[in-house]
Each structure stands twice: as structure tokens, then as C-alpha cells.
Design an enzyme around this catalytic site. Structure first.
Site, PDB file in Angstrom:
ATOM      1  N   TYR A  89      18.902 -15.698 -33.484  1.00 54.21           N
ATOM      2  CA  TYR A  89      19.383 -16.827 -32.695  1.00 54.21           C
ATOM      3  C   TYR A  89      18.238 -17.801 -32.366  1.00 54.21           C
ATOM      4  O   TYR A  89      18.334 -18.980 -32.668  1.00 54.21           O
ATOM      5  CB  TYR A  89      20.106 -16.292 -31.465  1.00 54.21           C
ATOM      6  CG  TYR A  89      20.835 -17.324 -30.667  1.00 54.21           C
ATOM      7  CD1 TYR A  89      21.392 -17.011 -29.435  1.00 54.21           C
ATOM      8  CD2 TYR A  89      20.996 -18.628 -31.108  1.00 54.21           C
ATOM      9  CE1 TYR A  89      22.058 -17.944 -28.692  1.00 54.21           C
ATOM     10  CE2 TYR A  89      21.651 -19.573 -30.370  1.00 54.21           C
ATOM     11  CZ  TYR A  89      22.171 -19.226 -29.152  1.00 54.21           C
ATOM     12  OH  TYR A  89      22.825 -20.149 -28.407  1.00 54.21           O
ATOM     13  N   GLU A 119      16.832 -25.589 -36.385  1.00 49.35           N
ATOM     14  CA  GLU A 119      17.657 -26.783 -36.167  1.00 49.35           C
ATOM     15  C   GLU A 119      16.889 -27.850 -35.405  1.00 49.35           C
ATOM     16  O   GLU A 119      16.892 -29.027 -35.778  1.00 49.35           O
ATOM     17  CB  GLU A 119      18.919 -26.405 -35.396  1.00 49.35           C
ATOM     18  CG  GLU A 119      19.882 -25.545 -36.207  1.00 49.35           C
ATOM     19  CD  GLU A 119      21.009 -24.979 -35.346  1.00 49.35           C
ATOM     20  OE1 GLU A 119      21.413 -25.649 -34.382  1.00 49.35           O
ATOM     21  OE2 GLU A 119      21.453 -23.861 -35.633  1.00 49.35           O
TER      22      GLU A 119
END
Lengths: 228, 312
Positions: free
Chosen positions: A150, A157
Site C-alpha cells: 500500500y 502514484e
């Protein structure tokens, strides 16, 4: 981006045969496996990640858009799935597809790898659960891999968006200036900055939610939720 | 007089919170809530939800103890509703904001637009008209809140005020920024005369929704205005109430109409978006209201639709 939770008691298969739900899960699973294999082969042949995005982009875009169906099919809350799917679509279409210069960034590989591994684990979990034959390893993976994946995905990103900023500012893409007949304006550059900032409140919430799910599922802890 | 003891348990943990041994059988839930507050002062009555079943519906303040299906010792389950704030406070704050904020942009207060535009005035008539309409709309709402609406449930959760104010104030600032911008593009001549007619029509609608008492029964949200005897609202001599022939919630219809009129008049996309969001929310409320009317009155006029005549 988030690996959304799912109540294990909801995903108990009915035993016989593959229903439409199971078929969908297997299909999603296959997508990501295909993607993973393509990526690995590419790297082995070329020895570099440059051009990797270009080669997998059609597949990725198709699969991510196809994932819209997931919002209705997967037995999780519509809101959580919706957030994940829309943030993935945002990354694929509004960032990597539209801003060609950043496609060769390392950060792109970072989130692609994170997404791929997470999704393969997650879909294996769903598929095996539905078939009533869940190996403990899959369950363990699904509730532990996210701890690393995660943050890695989020880092990928954010770095990608950050890398895209100079191009957005220079080209003024997706933006409307005044004056115009609709009397509105939009600046994609500032929109991206706000998007990046929104990760700050959202990421910890989702992360801690997954940690709570993990404690509940793997360690059988009874957690009293705040809002029943 | 026989007293009925009441014990209050926490709905989630089943922990015994309070035992009231001297409760009169004809006591109301409101009175019990007051007694409970004495032992737990941090839970004032407005934030208490008492129910017969841990996952059941909240009991009303007017319910009488002896009329409830309880044994000799009544067991009530308590749930904390969280910090509460009164409806009136919320409404006043959420409406006063847009009124004030719009005027900041209209008068081009410093630090919004470039310094050379500080305190200047727009040369377009429609901008002045828009300010009048917008201000009038919110003044009307404030007056309604103070003098017209009767609120049945006095409070709502505290976090609602932040949510609601963000919505109203945010949109007001967004709209006002563009309409009062030095680079604002007014509608073309053909549209502007339509717009001005629209503006007068709009003000008429505003006046309409204020002056027609029968639009009040269906307030902005469910908990507003409950008359003691529930009757189907019907049109009266007041022309503005004639819309009751066609819709269950004409005040929402007027409201949507006003904002669409405002959007056409100003040719501003943020206004159109605000109208759309508002319309969506009001349709949800209107449909809920319509459904409860249909459930309550078997002879409810079949021609009526919730919000848009014949359509929605």
C-alpha cells in the site's frame, strides 16, 4: 488507492459450480496475471523499464476500465470500491495516458508492480473463498502484503503525479481560463496539487482500516466499530 | 401510586448505566431523559437515544412509560447520538454565510481579484440584478427560519453544521467569484432580455414561496413543521399554492425553478452545477415526502408527482 476490505463471512461460496460472480472473479484474476507476466517478460528481454508502460498500456487501460464493473459485482461497500476504481482510472487515463513524457518514470513501475501484486493476491482470495477452498497462505498474503504494498503503491502514484506537474504547467492541459461564455475556470495544475494533498487525510484512514480488518480476520480480535 | 423502576443499559456494551427506582408510570421519555442526565451530566437529553431494543428505533419524547411494552422494571437501551446542535442555529449559519460571502465578491473586497479592481463596480446590469436576487433569496430563507418554520426535532448532530456550511458557503463563494469577476461575460443580448424576464419571474417565485403558507407544511427537511392534525395540503385562493394540484412539494419545485432561472440569467456554469446538486437532493427529499403522503392518505390525489409536474 486502497486495498479495500471485505467481510469474509459474505464471501462463502455455495459449493457447486461457477456462478457469474465466480466467473467474474476468475476473469479479473486472469487480467492481472496476464499483466504481471507481460511486465516480467518485458523486463527480462529488454533489461530496462523504459518503454514498459507503452507496451502494457492498452491492456492496462482496458482492464482498469473494465474494473468499473467491479463496483457492482464485488461484495464490498460500493463507496470503498468506487474510490479505489476511480483513483485507478484517474491515474491510468488522466495521468499516464495523457501525459506521455512521464511514462518512462520509475515511479510508474513502482505503482504498477504494487497494483499487480495486490490485485493478484486479492482476486485469488476472492476466487478461492468462493470455491470454499481457501489456503491459509492466500488469506495471510491478502492481509499482510498490503502493509508494504500500500505505501509503495501510494509512493509510486504520488511521485508520478509530481513528475507530471512541470508538463501540466507548461502545456496548460485540461484547463480553462477566463473570460469564456460559461464563466468558469479550471486549472489542472492546481487540481493535481489538491489531489496530492488529499492523499494525506485519505491514506492513513484506509491504511488503518485495513490494519483493523487484519487484526479481526487473522487474530480473531473483536473490534467494536464506532458507528454500528 | 405505584412506581415503575427503569433501568438504562448501554446499547452496545449492555453495561448498566443507571437505575431509576422512583419513576411514575405516566412519566414521558422526555422526563426519563432528564432524570438520566442528572446521573450522567455529559449526556444532555438532546443527545440521548433511548430504545426498547438495542438495535431498535428511538423512542419519542412524548411516549409515556406505562404505554410501552415493558415488564415491571422497564429496560431501556441508551445510545449516544454525539454532540448536538439546534436546527435553528444550523440554518441561520448556513444561510447567513452565502449572503455575506456573495457581497464580499460583489463589492470586490481586496485580495480576491487583482488590486486594480478593488472596490470597483461591474458595468453589467445583470451582475447587479444577480446580487439583488441572490441576497433576496437568502434573506428570505433567514426570515423563514426565524419566523415561519416550526421544527419538530430540535437538534441534529454537530458535524452536520460543518458539512452543510461547507456546501452552502463553498458554492456561494464559487458562484460569486465568477459572476462578479472583472472578466465576467454577460449573456448575449437575446439571452439577456430573456434573463431579465427570468429574473423578475424568479423574484416573483421567491415572493411566492414566502407568501404561501400552505407551502410551509412540506419544509426543507422532514423534521420541519408538523401540524398536529395531518391533512393533505390543497391549493387555496393564493395563486402560488396552485402548484399543489400537480406536486407534493411545490416549495422544492419553486426552489429548483429559482436556481435554474438564476443560472440562465447569469450564464454561469457553477450556478448550473449548484442547481443540479440541489435538484438531486431535493428530489430525494420530495420522493420521500411523497411516499409518506401516499402511505398516510389513501385518497391522495393520483395526479400529483413529488417535485416536477407529470414527470418526477
Amino acid at each position: 488507492w486502497c486495498s479495500h476490505e471485505m467481510d469474509p463471512s459474505v464471501v462463502s461460496g455455495k459449493g457447486s459450480g461457477l456462478g457469474s460472480l465466480e466467473t467474474a472473479e476468475v476473469l479479473f484474476q486472469t487480467q492481472w496475471l496476464v499483466l504481471a507476466i507481460t511486465m516480467v517478460r518485458f523486463y527480462m528481454e529488454k533489461g530496462t523499464h523504459r518503454g514498459l508502460y507503452k507496451s502494457i498500456q492498452k491492456t492496462l487501460k482496458f482492464f482498469q476500465t473494465f474494473a468499473l464493473l467491479e463496483v457492482r459485482i464485488v461484495p464490498t461497500s460500493v463507496l470503498v470500491t468506487g474510490v479505489q476504481v476511480s483513483s485507478r482510472i484517474f491515474m491510468v487515463w488522466l495521468i499516464t495516458h495523457s501525459i506521455k513524457p512521464i511514462q518512462n518514470e520509475e515511479s510508474v513501475v513502482l505503482f504498477l508492480v504494487a497494483w499487480t501484486v495486490t490485485e493478484i493476491t486479492r482476486y485469488s482470495f476472492y476466487t478461492f473463498s468462493l470455491l470454499d477452498h481457501l489456503p491459509y497462505f492466500i488469506k495471510w498474503a491478502r492481509y499482510n502484503f498490503f502493509i508494504i504494498l500500500y505505501p509503495v503503491g501510494v509512493a509510486g502514484e504520488l511521485l508520478t503525479i509530481y513528475a507530471a506537474l512541470p508538463y501540466v504547467k507548461k502545456t496548460g492541459m485540461f484547463s480553462i481560463r477566463l473570460p469564456n461564455k460559461y464563466n468558469v475556470s479550471f486549472d489542472y495544475y492546481y487540481f493535481l496539487l489538491i489531489t496530492m494533498a488529499s492523499y494525506i487525510p485519505l491514506f492513513p484512514q484506509l491504511y488503518f482500516h485495513m490494519l483493523r480488518q487484519r487484526r479481526k480476520v487473522l487474530h480473531g480480535e473483536v473490534i467494536v466499530e464506532k458507528d454500528d | 401510586m405505584r412506581h415503575s423502576p427503569v433501568e438504562i443499559l448501554d446499547a452496545k456494551t449492555r453495561e448498566k448505566l443507571c437505575f431509576l427506582d422512583k419513576v411514575e408510570p405516566h412519566a414521558t421519555i422526555a422526563e426519563i431523559k432528564n432524570l438520566f442526565t442528572k446521573t450522567h451530566p455529559q449526556w444532555y437529553p438532546a443527545r440521548q437515544s433511548l430504545r426498547l431494543d438495542p438495535k431498535g428505533k428511538s423512542l419519542k419524547d412524548e411516549d409515556v412509560l406505562q404505554k410501552l411494552p415493558v415488564g415491571t422494571t422497564a429496560t431501556l437501551y441508551f445510545r449516544d447520538l454525539g454532540a448536538q446542535i439546534s436546527w435553528v442555529t444550523v440554518f441561520l449559519t448556513e444561510y447567513a454565510g452565502p449572503l455575506f460571502i456573495y457581497l464580499l465578491f460583489y463589492f470586490r473586497v481586496p485580495f480576491i481579484y487583482g488590486h486594480k479592481y478593488d472596490f470597483t463596480s461591474s458595468r453589467h446590469t445583470v451582475v447587479h440584478l444577480a446580487c439583488i436576487c441572490h441576497s433576496f433569496h437568502y434573506i428570505k430563507r433567514l426570515l423563514e427560519t426565524l419566523f415561519v418554520h416550526r421544527f419538530s426535532h430540535g437538534t441534529m448532530p454537530l458535524r452536520n453544521i460543518f458539512k452543510n456550511c461547507t456546501y452552502y458557503w463553498g458554492f456561494a463563494a464559487w458562484m460569486a467569484y465568477y459572476i462578479n469577476h472583472p472578466l465576467y461575460t454577460p449573456p448575449s443580448n437575446l439571452r439577456s432580455s430573456a434573463g431579465e424576464t427570468g429574473a423578475r419571474h424568479l423574484c416573483g417565485k421567491e415572493a411566492g414561496s414566502v407568501t404561501s403558507p400552505s407551502t410551509w407544511p412540506c419544509g426543507t427537511c422532514g423534521p420541519l413543521v408538523r401540524s398536529k392534525t395531518r391533512k393533505i395540503p390543497y391549493p387555496t385562493k393564493n395563486p402560488f399554492t396552485w402548484l399543489f394540484l400537480l406536486v407534493s412539494c411545490p416549495n422544492y419545485t419553486y426552489e429548483v425553478g429559482s436556481w435554474i432561472g438564476f443560472a440562465i440569467m447569469t450564464q454561469c456554469l457553477p450556478v448550473a452545477l449548484f442547481s443540479l446538486v440541489g435538484f438531486t437532493q431535493m428530489t430525494i427529499w420530495a420522493k420521500g415526502k411523497h411516499r409518506s403522503y401516499l402511505k398516510e392518505f389513501r385518497d391522495y390525489p393520483p395526479l400529483r408527482m413529488p417535485i416536477i409536474p407529470f414527470l418526477l
